[in-house]
Motif scaffolding. Sequence first.
Motif, PDB file in Angstrom:
ATOM      1  N   SER A  86     -30.580 -29.082  -9.128  1.00 39.54           N
ATOM      2  CA  SER A  86     -31.891 -30.293  -9.116  1.00 39.54           C
ATOM      3  C   SER A  86     -31.213 -31.793  -9.688  1.00 39.54           C
ATOM      4  O   SER A  86     -31.000 -31.158 -10.725  1.00 39.54           O
TER       5      SER A  86
ATOM      6  N   LEU B  11     -33.522 -32.458  -4.782  1.00 42.25           N
ATOM      7  CA  LEU B  11     -34.145 -30.463  -5.119  1.00 42.25           C
ATOM      8  C   LEU B  11     -33.601 -29.604  -4.363  1.00 42.25           C
ATOM      9  O   LEU B  11     -33.212 -30.090  -3.185  1.00 42.25           O
ATOM     10  N   ASN B  12     -32.455 -28.797  -5.180  1.00 47.08           N
ATOM     11  CA  ASN B  12     -31.901 -27.565  -4.352  1.00 47.08           C
ATOM     12  C   ASN B  12     -33.132 -26.952  -4.082  1.00 47.08           C
ATOM     13  O   ASN B  12     -33.269 -26.547  -5.830  1.00 47.08           O
TER      14      ASN B  12
ATOM     15  N   THR C 242     -35.489 -25.210  -7.848  1.00 45.07           N
ATOM     16  CA  THR C 242     -36.333 -26.176  -8.502  1.00 45.07           C
ATOM     17  C   THR C 242     -37.835 -25.227  -9.008  1.00 45.07           C
ATOM     18  O   THR C 242     -39.247 -25.410  -9.172  1.00 45.07           O
TER      19      THR C 242
ATOM     20  N   PRO D 225     -32.438 -27.451   0.950  1.00 38.36           N
ATOM     21  CA  PRO D 225     -32.793 -28.454   0.230  1.00 38.36           C
ATOM     22  C   PRO D 225     -33.119 -29.567   0.722  1.00 38.36           C
ATOM     23  O   PRO D 225     -33.334 -29.770   2.570  1.00 38.36           O
TER      24      PRO D 225
END
Length: 596
Positions: free
Chosen positions: A118, A127-128, A132, A182
């Motif tokens: 991320s 954001l993966n 996260t 994601p």
Amino acid sequence: MRYLYLIFLFFTALSLSAQTINYSISFDNAIHHEAVVTVNFPDIDQDTLSVRMSRTSPGRYALHEFAKNVYAFKAKDAQGNILKIYRPNPYEWQITGHNGNVTIEYILFADRGDGTYSQIDESHAHLNIPATFIYAPSLSDRPIEVDFVNREDLEWKIATQLAKVKNNTYSAPNLYYFMDSPTELSNHKVREFIIDDQTVKLALHDPGTEEEADKYFEKVKKVVTAEKEVFGELPQFDYNTYTFLACYIPNASGDGMEHRNSTILTSTRTLANGGMDGNIGTVSHEFFHSWNVERIRPKSLEPFNFEEANMSGALWFAEGFTSYYTNLILCRATLISPEKYIEGLTGTFNYVWNSPALQFFNPIEMSYQAPFVDAATSVDPVNRENTFISYYSYGSVLGLALDLSLREQKLNLDDFMKLVWSQYGKTEIPYTLENLHQTLNSYAGEEFGNQFFNNYIYKSGMPKYKELLESVGVSISQDSNTVYFGAAVTISNENNGIIKSNPTIGSPAYTAGLDKGDLITHINGRPLQEDIAFNALLKQFRPTDKLSIDFIRDGNKKNTVLTLEPDPHYSIQLMEKTENLPSKQMLKARNSWLKL
């Protein structure tokens, strides 16, 4: 009866609502790459709640230890009392004394924008999900809602495959879907089109113009349409929507990562700075995965393990055949010329054909290496130059061979992929290697299927590429006058030739006893010169010439005699560019293959 049924639905909804896991993530300190994450786990019936950060991510096979970027971790009960936390390992927190409800808060540091990690800064929150959000393995079947506390002052919008609930709140039916979703928050451009009653979107985070976005989206549409033709139909996307999350900014890292109804596309090349043509290949590769990997799925990757490395012997097919189609699709979609496509085969072919690793591992065993090489990190030296061939490349050249071999039988790889799709993709029945073998047998005949698998999959034999390529009017040749050294050498400011790679097994450098890190000072008594590249220096010699090499190893001066050899690398090009012209039959076969 209907009244009782409605009561049942009402209380079922209340039960699900009471068990929904609620996340919130805010980005007040985005300038320093931080986010604050809170999560509430309600209705807990075990004394100890175990939560953890994932160690892996969908589409990756190595360990990544996302917990290293989590700090200021604290847990409270419903009354705000601080709860006890025990750390049994680096990626797990065990929480006790909670009375059935736990709220956790922590700070996440994130500064790598790619398909695995991320990145948070004032340009975006990329954001993966596994990198996260913390999760509770024992509550993986529960529904999830997440509130993205948006930075409206930065004009961020939200792009994700998660289902929108309201405003900035999105939902997932369970942990697995959440982890596979994601999300990009940025001031991105949105383009979309309808194909077969489904919506394909492009969320484009790029500093370029609206006109550039329009032009690029036309390329995306061509890729989507050409890949649909391979399988005959699109997958049935959840919520009837597929989203490309494209982040083309200088501070990103080049990558692509497939997900069920979306894909991450990242590059340092903006559309105006080479990305218009340079980034479309990743679009082709990742969208093909919406069939091959996301739905045509190896049984060895089911269920995906978020706690350990994921290993599969089928990556030569899952990743490699996808790689074969990557540029083939661009050619069929008229985004690159047939000449560029054919000549582009050269590098991958030479990498595989000339690798000494063929003596150690077959494609299945190369696939097993993924946890060691798939963005994995280590500090000890390895001998990958001699022992490993990327399953992307290995599978790609095998896909080429299978396609051209099938075409000699009046068949083709497209129709084989359609058959695999109908049996294992649409049905979402995970396949084994034996399933692939038997499917090829049923499509092309037992003799053909057994010959391909027994020689090229279960063993590391190489197909007869010269004959196969000539069948479509493609020439493959070597230059016997070019010399071969066998190791990468860079000349330093001190006029030393630094050997930068492990010499290839059996090469002149290897046979002469040279090794990575050696400093070549003289060749035939003459010092090297910084302004002359090493490969240019070698051009003055001929194959079979013997060279006296003076070099330094660990501070000691040494000498060896090296005998040059002809370069084993091949050149692949359209037959029209050589002295031999293709026949009408060859051109007909080529046109059918490339859809010209």
